[in-house]
Design a protein around this motif. Structure first.
Motif, PDB file in Angstrom:
ATOM      1  N   ARG A 135       0.855  -1.172   0.000  1.00  0.00           N
ATOM      2  CA  ARG A 135       0.000   0.000   0.000  1.00  0.00           C
ATOM      3  C   ARG A 135       0.900   1.234   0.000  1.00  0.00           C
ATOM      4  N   PRO A 136       0.480   2.316  -0.623  1.00  0.00           N
ATOM      5  CA  PRO A 136       1.353   3.501  -0.715  1.00  0.00           C
ATOM      6  C   PRO A 136       1.897   3.964   0.628  1.00  0.00           C
ATOM      7  N   GLU A 137       1.093   3.881   1.678  1.00  0.00           N
ATOM      8  CA  GLU A 137       1.535   4.348   2.994  1.00  0.00           C
ATOM      9  C   GLU A 137       2.565   3.414   3.630  1.00  0.00           C
ATOM     10  N   GLU A 138       2.775   2.234   3.052  1.00  0.00           N
ATOM     11  CA  GLU A 138       3.775   1.306   3.574  1.00  0.00           C
ATOM     12  C   GLU A 138       5.162   1.527   2.971  1.00  0.00           C
ATOM     13  N   VAL A 139       5.256   2.465   2.011  1.00  0.00           N
ATOM     14  CA  VAL A 139       6.520   2.778   1.341  1.00  0.00           C
ATOM     15  C   VAL A 139       7.005   4.141   1.814  1.00  0.00           C
ATOM     16  N   ALA A 140       8.295   4.249   2.139  1.00  0.00           N
ATOM     17  CA  ALA A 140       8.841   5.513   2.632  1.00  0.00           C
ATOM     18  C   ALA A 140      10.234   5.740   2.075  1.00  0.00           C
ATOM     19  N   LEU A 141      10.696   6.987   2.193  1.00  0.00           N
ATOM     20  CA  LEU A 141      12.041   7.385   1.795  1.00  0.00           C
ATOM     21  C   LEU A 141      12.946   7.422   3.014  1.00  0.00           C
ATOM     22  N   LEU A 142      14.207   7.022   2.822  1.00  0.00           N
ATOM     23  CA  LEU A 142      15.174   7.018   3.917  1.00  0.00           C
ATOM     24  C   LEU A 142      16.467   7.657   3.432  1.00  0.00           C
ATOM     25  N   GLY A 143      16.985   8.600   4.221  1.00  0.00           N
ATOM     26  CA  GLY A 143      18.254   9.240   3.903  1.00  0.00           C
ATOM     27  C   GLY A 143      18.888   9.798   5.160  1.00  0.00           C
ATOM     28  N   PRO A 176      24.846   5.144  13.753  1.00  0.00           N
ATOM     29  CA  PRO A 176      24.192   3.827  13.702  1.00  0.00           C
ATOM     30  C   PRO A 176      23.018   3.686  14.662  1.00  0.00           C
ATOM     31  N   GLU A 177      23.188   4.143  15.893  1.00  0.00           N
ATOM     32  CA  GLU A 177      22.105   4.002  16.863  1.00  0.00           C
ATOM     33  C   GLU A 177      20.883   4.808  16.433  1.00  0.00           C
ATOM     34  N   ALA A 178      21.139   6.000  15.871  1.00  0.00           N
ATOM     35  CA  ALA A 178      20.029   6.822  15.396  1.00  0.00           C
ATOM     36  C   ALA A 178      19.311   6.157  14.229  1.00  0.00           C
ATOM     37  N   LEU A 179      20.086   5.539  13.336  1.00  0.00           N
ATOM     38  CA  LEU A 179      19.481   4.823  12.217  1.00  0.00           C
ATOM     39  C   LEU A 179      18.613   3.670  12.723  1.00  0.00           C
ATOM     40  N   ASP A 180      19.109   2.952  13.696  1.00  0.00           N
ATOM     41  CA  ASP A 180      18.349   1.855  14.291  1.00  0.00           C
ATOM     42  C   ASP A 180      17.024   2.365  14.849  1.00  0.00           C
ATOM     43  N   GLU A 185      11.093   3.303  14.470  1.00  0.00           N
ATOM     44  CA  GLU A 185       9.985   4.265  14.410  1.00  0.00           C
ATOM     45  C   GLU A 185       9.173   4.071  13.139  1.00  0.00           C
ATOM     46  N   ALA A 186       9.857   3.879  12.014  1.00  0.00           N
ATOM     47  CA  ALA A 186       9.159   3.693  10.744  1.00  0.00           C
ATOM     48  C   ALA A 186       8.317   2.417  10.770  1.00  0.00           C
ATOM     49  N   LYS A 187       8.879   1.346  11.290  1.00  0.00           N
ATOM     50  CA  LYS A 187       8.128   0.085  11.370  1.00  0.00           C
ATOM     51  C   LYS A 187       6.885   0.246  12.241  1.00  0.00           C
ATOM     52  N   SER A 188       7.024   0.961  13.339  1.00  0.00           N
ATOM     53  CA  SER A 188       5.867   1.143  14.228  1.00  0.00           C
ATOM     54  C   SER A 188       4.780   1.980  13.556  1.00  0.00           C
ATOM     55  N   LEU A 218      18.719  -2.238   7.732  1.00  0.00           N
ATOM     56  CA  LEU A 218      17.457  -2.579   7.071  1.00  0.00           C
ATOM     57  C   LEU A 218      17.213  -4.081   7.105  1.00  0.00           C
ATOM     58  N   GLN A 219      18.253  -4.851   6.867  1.00  0.00           N
ATOM     59  CA  GLN A 219      18.114  -6.301   6.935  1.00  0.00           C
ATOM     60  C   GLN A 219      17.833  -6.770   8.359  1.00  0.00           C
ATOM     61  N   ALA A 220      18.476  -6.131   9.330  1.00  0.00           N
ATOM     62  CA  ALA A 220      18.228  -6.503  10.728  1.00  0.00           C
ATOM     63  C   ALA A 220      16.778  -6.249  11.121  1.00  0.00           C
ATOM     64  N   HIS A 221      16.176  -5.214  10.528  1.00  0.00           N
ATOM     65  CA  HIS A 221      14.779  -4.894  10.837  1.00  0.00           C
ATOM     66  C   HIS A 221      13.798  -5.620   9.919  1.00  0.00           C
ATOM     67  N   GLY A 222      14.309  -6.403   8.969  1.00  0.00           N
ATOM     68  CA  GLY A 222      13.426  -7.161   8.089  1.00  0.00           C
ATOM     69  C   GLY A 222      12.654  -6.306   7.114  1.00  0.00           C
ATOM     70  N   LEU A 223      13.227  -5.153   6.734  1.00  0.00           N
ATOM     71  CA  LEU A 223      12.555  -4.247   5.798  1.00  0.00           C
ATOM     72  C   LEU A 223      13.070  -4.467   4.380  1.00  0.00           C
ATOM     73  N   GLU A 224      12.141  -4.592   3.431  1.00  0.00           N
ATOM     74  CA  GLU A 224      12.521  -4.639   2.027  1.00  0.00           C
ATOM     75  C   GLU A 224      13.001  -3.247   1.602  1.00  0.00           C
ATOM     76  N   PHE A 225      13.957  -3.190   0.672  1.00  0.00           N
ATOM     77  CA  PHE A 225      14.471  -1.877   0.276  1.00  0.00           C
ATOM     78  C   PHE A 225      15.021  -1.912  -1.136  1.00  0.00           C
TER      79      PHE A 225
END
Length: 413
Positions: A135-143, A176-180, A185-188, A218-225
């Motif tokens: 769904r569109p709301e399940e896709v986000a940008l990361l930088g 790294p900790e901030a990225l984690d 936050e994004a997953k929640s 991203l792999q640790a969080h199980g997110l497709e990218f």
């Protein structure tokens, strides 16, 4: 180098002349259906004698339209000659500069780096929706916090949320900790798919992101990218100054790259470059463009084929070794300026393989910044000012700047 060769002016002229002859000839072969022509001869005099020695200007007058993406197969046959030159540029850059296997990438000359970055986000949003049922709301940008504002534009245009990771104040590296925490936050918030924009030379600092860090978390969080490299500034210097970096198509996780020839390459404006692995451009086919042979697949639509010729001319005028020498010259000047700043105790950031020096505003009198045209990170409350050591920034100018900065700091040179 497989494709990148140095050519003489005579060889370039012959190649461009042959390409233009393959394009539509409005004067001698009437074409009734194209809503285009050569540039208006009442304004742009095509019989000027200097044009015989200026193949690029002859191309501007013939006005080729490179609508579509010419690495995919069918394209408009009216401009097949100059389209071939654009194909050469895409193959040269993806293979010889960015280490892709031969014939493995598509791409086109875009209006600029902003368009190329938006093109990437557009492709990957559609990819996740079509292939993963997102769904569109399940896709986000990361930088990162230093990511170019074109990513904010992408989010606005494509209705994607954007997550920016803080960076270290001194190293400009992602924390790294901030990225984690950002990914948690994004997953929640329900995000399952990330479009990652990893920087190869940030606009303000010239800093280089490490795409492997994104991949790890991203792999640790199980997110497709999907991972896109924004090399709008660094793409014509960093792969040369650090050819073994792996921030290119030799990295299996890198799906696409933005370059911008109107920066380091000193090409005319309108020469951004989008490069992407085969099989991905198709996600933005515009099926409604049925009257365009091959269908339009770019954000630009109609675009000047002359810009592709300009990029090609610069690349083959220098050749790979000439370009290496130019980059080393700019890095030498940057090194020299940094040594002078060190002697003054000035706080700055500079990536050792890049030609940007970003100075803390506390060490930069505004009068000197204004005199030498330094660019602030914010025009309202600057924290940093940057120097970009381009070809015109000679050591004489840098020396004058250092002398004024020394006087302004109250120190003797």
């Amino acid at each position: 180098m497989k494709y990148w060769k140095k050519l003489s002016h005579t060889e370039q002229d012959a190649r461009i002349t042959a390409a233009l002859k393959q394009n539509v000839d409005y004067r001698n072969n009437v074409s009734l259906g194209i809503p285009a022509s050569v540039l208006d001869s009442t304004v742009f005099y095509e019989q000027a004698p200097f044009l015989k020695d200026a193949p690029l200007l002859r191309a501007y007058i013939q006005n080729p339209n490179h609508i579509g993406c010419h690495t995919l197969g069918e394209s408009e046959t009216f401009f097949k000659g100059t389209q071939d030159i654009e194909r050469e540029v895409i193959e040269l850059l993806s293979t010889d500069v960015l280490h892709a296997p031969a014939g493995s990438c598509d791409g086109y000359i875009a209006a600029g780096g902003t368009e190329a970055n938006i093109q990437a986000a557009w492709i990957y949003r559609n990819y996740f929706i079509r292939d993963h049922g997102a769904r569109p709301e399940e896709v986000a940008l990361l930088g990162s916090a230093d990511t170019h504002y074109s990513i904010a534009k992408s989010g606005n245009l494509l209705s994607l949320d954007m997550y920016l990771t803080p960076v270290d104040e001194h190293t400009r590296q992602i924390l790294p900790e901030a990225l984690d925490n950002i990914l948690a936050e994004a997953k929640s918030a329900g995000v399952k798919y990330m479009i990652v924009i990893s920087n190869m030379g940030t606009t303000m600092f010239g800093s280089i992101d490490q795409p492997g860090l994104y991949v790890q978390y991203l792999q640790a969080h199980g997110l497709e990218f999907r991972l896109h490299i924004d090399g709008a500034f660094g793409g014509f210097i960093y792969p040369i100054s650090n050819p073994q970096s792996g921030i290119d198509f030799s990295n299996e996780h890198v799906s696409s790259v933005t370059l911008d020839a109107h920066k380091m390459l000193q090409a005319p404006y309108g020469t951004g470059i989008f490069l992407v692995r085969k099989g991905l451009m198709e996600y933005v086919y515009t099926k409604e463009a049925k009257y365009v042979n091959g269908m339009d697949i770019t954000l630009s639509g109609s675009r000047s084929g002359t810009n592709a010729i300009a990029v090609w001319m610069i690349l083959v005028t220098y050749g790979p070794f000439g370009w290496l020498e130019k980059i080393n010259k700019l890095l030498y000047r940057t090194d020299w300026c940094c040594r002078q700043l060190d002697s003054l105790g000035v706080t700055y950031y500079r990536h050792p393989k890049m030609n940007i020096i970003t100075i803390k505003a506390a060490h930069m009198p505004q009068a000197i910044a204004h005199k030498y045209g330094l660019v602030p990170d914010s025009h309202h409350a600057p924290q940093w000012y940057k120097i970009v050591v381009m070809d015109h920034v000679e050591l004489d100018y840098l020396e004058a700047f250092i002398k004024d900065l020394t006087a302004g700091s109250g120190k003797n040179g």
